[in-house]
Structure formats: C-alpha cells, structure tokens
Design a protein around this motif. Structure first.
Motif, short mmCIF file in Angstrom:
data_model
loop_
_atom_site.label_atom_id
_atom_site.label_comp_id
_atom_site.label_asym_id
_atom_site.label_seq_id
_atom_site.Cartn_x
_atom_site.Cartn_y
_atom_site.Cartn_z
N GLU A 91 -9.20 19.76 1.32
CA GLU A 91 -9.53 18.83 2.42
C GLU A 91 -9.41 17.38 1.97
O GLU A 91 -8.90 16.52 2.70
CB GLU A 91 -10.93 19.12 2.94
N ARG A 144 -4.84 13.05 -6.26
CA ARG A 144 -4.90 12.40 -4.95
C ARG A 144 -4.05 11.13 -4.95
O ARG A 144 -3.32 10.87 -3.99
CB ARG A 144 -6.37 12.07 -4.62
N LYS A 161 0.82 -1.21 0.00
CA LYS A 161 0.00 0.00 0.00
C LYS A 161 0.86 1.26 0.00
O LYS A 161 0.45 2.30 -0.51
CB LYS A 161 -0.92 0.00 1.23
N LYS A 162 2.04 1.18 0.61
CA LYS A 162 2.92 2.36 0.66
C LYS A 162 3.51 2.67 -0.71
O LYS A 162 3.96 3.78 -0.95
CB LYS A 162 4.04 2.13 1.68
N ILE A 208 -6.70 14.88 3.82
CA ILE A 208 -7.07 13.64 4.53
C ILE A 208 -6.32 12.44 3.92
O ILE A 208 -5.74 11.62 4.63
CB ILE A 208 -8.60 13.43 4.48
N ARG A 267 -2.71 12.51 4.91
CA ARG A 267 -2.49 12.08 6.30
C ARG A 267 -2.59 10.57 6.43
O ARG A 267 -1.90 9.96 7.24
CB ARG A 267 -3.49 12.75 7.25
N LEU A 268 -3.46 9.96 5.63
CA LEU A 268 -3.56 8.48 5.66
C LEU A 268 -2.22 7.85 5.26
O LEU A 268 -1.84 6.81 5.75
CB LEU A 268 -4.65 8.00 4.71
N TYR A 269 -1.53 8.53 4.33
CA TYR A 269 -0.24 8.01 3.83
C TYR A 269 0.95 8.63 4.57
O TYR A 269 2.08 8.36 4.21
CB TYR A 269 -0.12 8.28 2.32
N ARG A 270 0.66 9.47 5.57
CA ARG A 270 1.72 10.16 6.33
C ARG A 270 2.71 10.86 5.40
O ARG A 270 3.93 10.68 5.52
CB ARG A 270 2.47 9.18 7.24
#
Lengths: 245, 277
Positions: free
Chosen positions: B93, B143, B73-74, B97, B100-103
């Motif tokens: 936004e 995205r 996933k990374k 979001i 942030r899920l993927y840092r």
C-alpha cells in the motif's frame, strides 16, 4: 488533477482506525451523548414551535458531528503528519500540486464527516425522528463537511504543535457547536450575539439541514456556506503552495 | 546534473547554509559529509523542493528548483533521514500510493520488481509497523526508486542501523550506481563516505570546506596519523609515510597508534572538531 492517491491514503488509514474501538468511541460518543442526554432528557421540557425537540436536535447534531469529524481528522492528520511522522513532506516532494493535496485531504474529510452523519442519522431515525431528507439536505451536509475539512487543512498547516490545533478547536469549533443553534434556537439570544452567530457558518448549516427547501432565505445560507468553503479552500492552497521548511 | 550557486538558507539568525557552490556530475555518488547541523539536510531539502533558499539558486538538469519545482520533482527520488512511511499500511500500500503520486506506469509490476530487488517480496502485505528498522529503511529506499528517478537523494541512509544491515544497504546503493542513477547522500559516517562516494563535499557550519574524491582529500593531508594517548588526552600527528610515523612514535612516551589518514582526520584538521560531535 492527481488528488486520488492522497484521498485513498486517508481513507485506508481511516478504515484501519475504524476497526479500533477507540476511534468509534471518540468520534461518535459525544454526539451520541448529546442525542441521548438532550434529546431524551432535556427534550421533554423544551418546547420548539411546530416540531418535537428530537426533530429539532437531530439536524443540529448532524451538522455538529459532520463539522467536528471533517475538521478534526484533517487538522490533526496534517499537524501530526507534518510535524511528527513527516508523511506530509512526501506530498510536497512529489509531482503533485497544492490543489491536489488540498482536494485529496478535503474529500477524505468529507467522507469522514458523511460517515459520522450517516450513523447519527440512522440512530435518530431509529429513535423516531422525522427528517426532511432531500437534495438540499445532502448538498448542505456535503458543503458543511467540505468547509470544515478545508478549515482543517488551514489549521493543520499553520499549527506549530498538537496543542495549537487543540487551542483552535477550543476557541472556534467548540463555541460554534454550542452557539450556532445546535441545541436551541438562536433567535432567543441578545441581538448582538445573534449578529455574530449569523456570521458563523455552522448557523447556516444548521438552518439548511432543518429546513432543506429551495427558498430565497436558504439560498442566502447556501451562498454563505459556499463562500466560506471557497475561501478556506483557496487559503489552504495558498498556504501549501508557499510551504517551505 | 546538479549545480548550486551561492545557495544559502537562514532560519532567523541561524545560518544553516552559507553560499554553497557545488556541481554534481551525472552517474556519480556524491557525499555531503559533516556533523549534525553542518547544513547537509538543509541542502537536500532545498534540492528536493522542500525548502526555499534565502539566497542563491540551484539547478537540476537545467531546471531551477525554486521556479520549476514540478519537472524537478519528476526527476528525483527522496529517501529522508526519518522513516516517513505509513506504518499502519502494508508495504504494498505504501508503494502503491507513492507510485500513484508519481503516476508510475505499470505500477503493480514495478512494485513487484522492487520488492523482489529489495528482498521484501514475502512482506508485501505485512504492515510496516511490524518491520525491523533495517527492513523499513530498505522499503524507504525502494519507495524512492519507484518512479525510476534520475537523481536519488539519500539523507543519512544508514543512521541508527547495525553494521550488518548497514553493509547490506551499501551494497544496494552500489547496485543503484551500476544502473546509472546519480546519488547524493549525506552522512556523518566516515567509512560510509569512503566506501561509497566518488566525490565528497565536507560541510561545516553551513560552509563547504573541502570538495574532491575521498582519496584526494585525504592525500592532501598526508599518509599516516600517529595518535598518542596520555592521561585520557589524545594528540594527533600527521606524517607523510610509515617511516616518519615510526620515528614520530618513538618520541612519544605513552600509548601510540599508527594508522592511515581518513576523512575524519581531514575534518579535525580543517575545523578542530570531530564529525560526530
């Protein structure tokens, strides 16, 4: 742990919906109606030993409202997000764990449940109700929200349509709202019904919110609520971990 | 980069994918071509950890997609077929979001860069529900790029878009290839596959029926097609060169079109069906 973006997304969506009249009406109309109809109408004819009916009713309505708000928004959000908008799939494909997803959804559910409870609480206090607000009350309220938000995760993940979620609501949430001591004491019911009712979590939430003291009996209710919450959280995590299309 | 071995997916009695062996090289644009229900989206779902295969294995940079989903996933960015943006939220936004899920480090700066790259900078604070279809699709690709993925999956990236917007997106995809990103895209648009893909795999009813560069696949079939239409019924004749095409056309006693062979002809030849069934 990376639950924050999931929680934050839900809160942002909640904030947007909050500004719409429709949301406020649908989320708060029912408990408000109960408070006015039962509290001010029926309440004058019902005698509860040691307290007024309004003081008896308000904690029950807070428990019920926190339950429905925490549960409904999580269950519906996941059902629609997974089946219709497919926004849930973004979480599954991102490097976050099933625990992160459950915690994000659950905390957002708790926030919504607490928000609805606070409004009711404010209204009840305005009507002259006297509540025992202490740490036990807050703890019980948060546990109740967490438990039903976690149940919302399970239902949201297992529903195959929006109707499935509604069916579950009608067969479990609605009967609990009416039979678990929200509107009248359960000890006047037949014993077999009382046994069943005592197994349901909302009964214990009602009990704790009405008598929020650190007693042995309350500890039992706290343990029951915690066990239900933990069970629902673990099951929610397992379901999301096994998710496959 | 990506290897699949006997990859299969069954939904009860329905076989969505049947023994797929595939090797996708780093830095290439690989197209999965086929009609609806061919198994393209199922393949993408398995490779992006959304679905578990019934049989077989898939690896992305030596990571097993089933047993090691987190490192997989990374490495990936996913642009699904459906526009699964939060339409009640703004473009910023949505990206924040996801980032942030993927840092994603330096997230604010990265979002600014991408909005600039996708020509959406002025729309950052606008709600996505007010975007046109093409803008939403562009935002969806941006995205997917936020986490600087090594592999980008684009599932029918231009479906439902008008030709002008489609060409804009093709140009965006070609720019991404220049940056060294491996791109796996599914499509049932012939010109899209021919224009963008270094190699294509043609899927039909869950099986891989051809795998090569678009030119090589087409070359196997011949150079030209003589398309004869009589009373609404169309007949195809595959011929090697233009001279043969002209002599073939002269034998027909009806309206005739001579054109170069394309991937659709290959598909019809291999399966007897059109791509857009």
């Amino acid at each position: 742990m990376n639950w924050f973006p999931i929680f934050y997304r839900e809160i942002l969506l909640f904030q947007r919906r909050l500004l719409r009249l429709g949301y406020v009406v649908s989320a708060l109309f029912a408990p408000l109606l109960y408070l006015l109809a039962f509290g001010l109408g029926l309440g004058k004819r019902v005698a509860i030993p040691g307290t007024s009916y309004l003081d008896y009713l308000l904690p029950g309505l807070i428990a019920m409202s926190s339950m429905t708000n925490a549960y409904t928004w999580v269950a519906n959000g996941l059902t629609v997000g997974r089946l219709h908008f497919r926004t849930f799939q973004v979480y599954v494909q991102a490097p976050v764990t099933a625990t992160d997803i459950v915690m994000g959804e659950l905390l957002a559910g708790v926030a919504r449940g607490l928000f609805a409870s606070l409004i009711l609480l404010g209204l009840g206090l305005l009507l002259g109700s006297r509540l025992q607000l202490n740490l036990m009350f807050v703890l019980a309220l948060i546990l109740n929200c967490a438990l039903f938000a976690a149940l919302g995760v399970i239902v949201g993940m297992r529903s195959r349509s929006h109707e499935d979620t509604a069916t579950f609501t009608n067969f479990l949430i609605l009967p609990m709202a009416f039979f678990c001591g929200t509107f009248f004491p359960v000890n006047e019911m037949p014993w077999i019904v009382q046994v069943i009712i005592n197994c349901l979590p909302l009964t214990h939430a009602n009990h704790l919110l009405r008598f929020p003291a650190w007693t042995l009996a309350n500890l039992d209710s706290l343990i029951v609520l915690s066990a239900y919450a933990l069970g629902c959280i673990v099951l929610g995590i397992v379901i999301i971990r096994r998710y496959s299309e | 980069m990506i290897i699949t071995q006997d990859l299969s997916k069954h939904y009860r009695e329905v076989v969505a994918l049947d023994g797929l062996y595939l090797e996708i090289h780093p830095g290439e644009i690989f197209g999965l071509l086929g009609p609806n229900g061919a198994g393209k989206t199922t393949t993408i779902k398995i490779l992006t950890t959304l679905a578990r295969p019934t049989r077989g294995r898939a690896f992305l940079q030596d990571y097993d997609v089933v047993r090691q989903p987190l490192p997989v996933k990374k490495l990936i960015g996913v642009c699904p077929q459906e526009i699964n943006l939060d339409k009640e939220l703004s473009a910023y936004e949505n990206l924040w979001i996801y980032g942030r899920l993927y840092r994603v480090p330096g997230l604010h700066q990265r979002i600014k860069e991408l909005l600039e790259f996708g020509d959406l900078r002025d729309r950052a604070s606008h709600l996505v529900k007010n975007f046109s279809g093409g803008m939403q699709r562009r935002l969806l690709i941006l995205r997917a790029l936020l986490s600087r993925p090594q592999v980008l999956f684009l599932d029918e990236p231009t479906v439902g878009l008008d030709p002008q917007v489609r060409r804009q997106l093709w140009s965006l995809i070609q720019q991404l290839k220049q940056e060294g990103i491996t791109i796996v895209l599914t499509t049932h648009y012939i010109e899209e596959a021919e224009m963008l893909c270094d190699r294509v795999g043609i899927l039909n009813r869950g099986r891989l029926i051809a795998l090569d560069t678009p030119a090589a696949i087409v070359a196997r079939l011949g150079g030209y097609v003589v398309e004869a239409t009589e009373n609404g019924k169309r007949e195809y004749h595959l011929v090697k060169d233009k001279a043969e095409a002209y002599s073939c056309a002269q034998t027909e006693n009806c309206e005739v079109i001579i054109r170069q062979v394309n991937l659709e002809d290959v598909f019809i030849q291999l399966t007897g069906e059109r791509l857009s069934r």
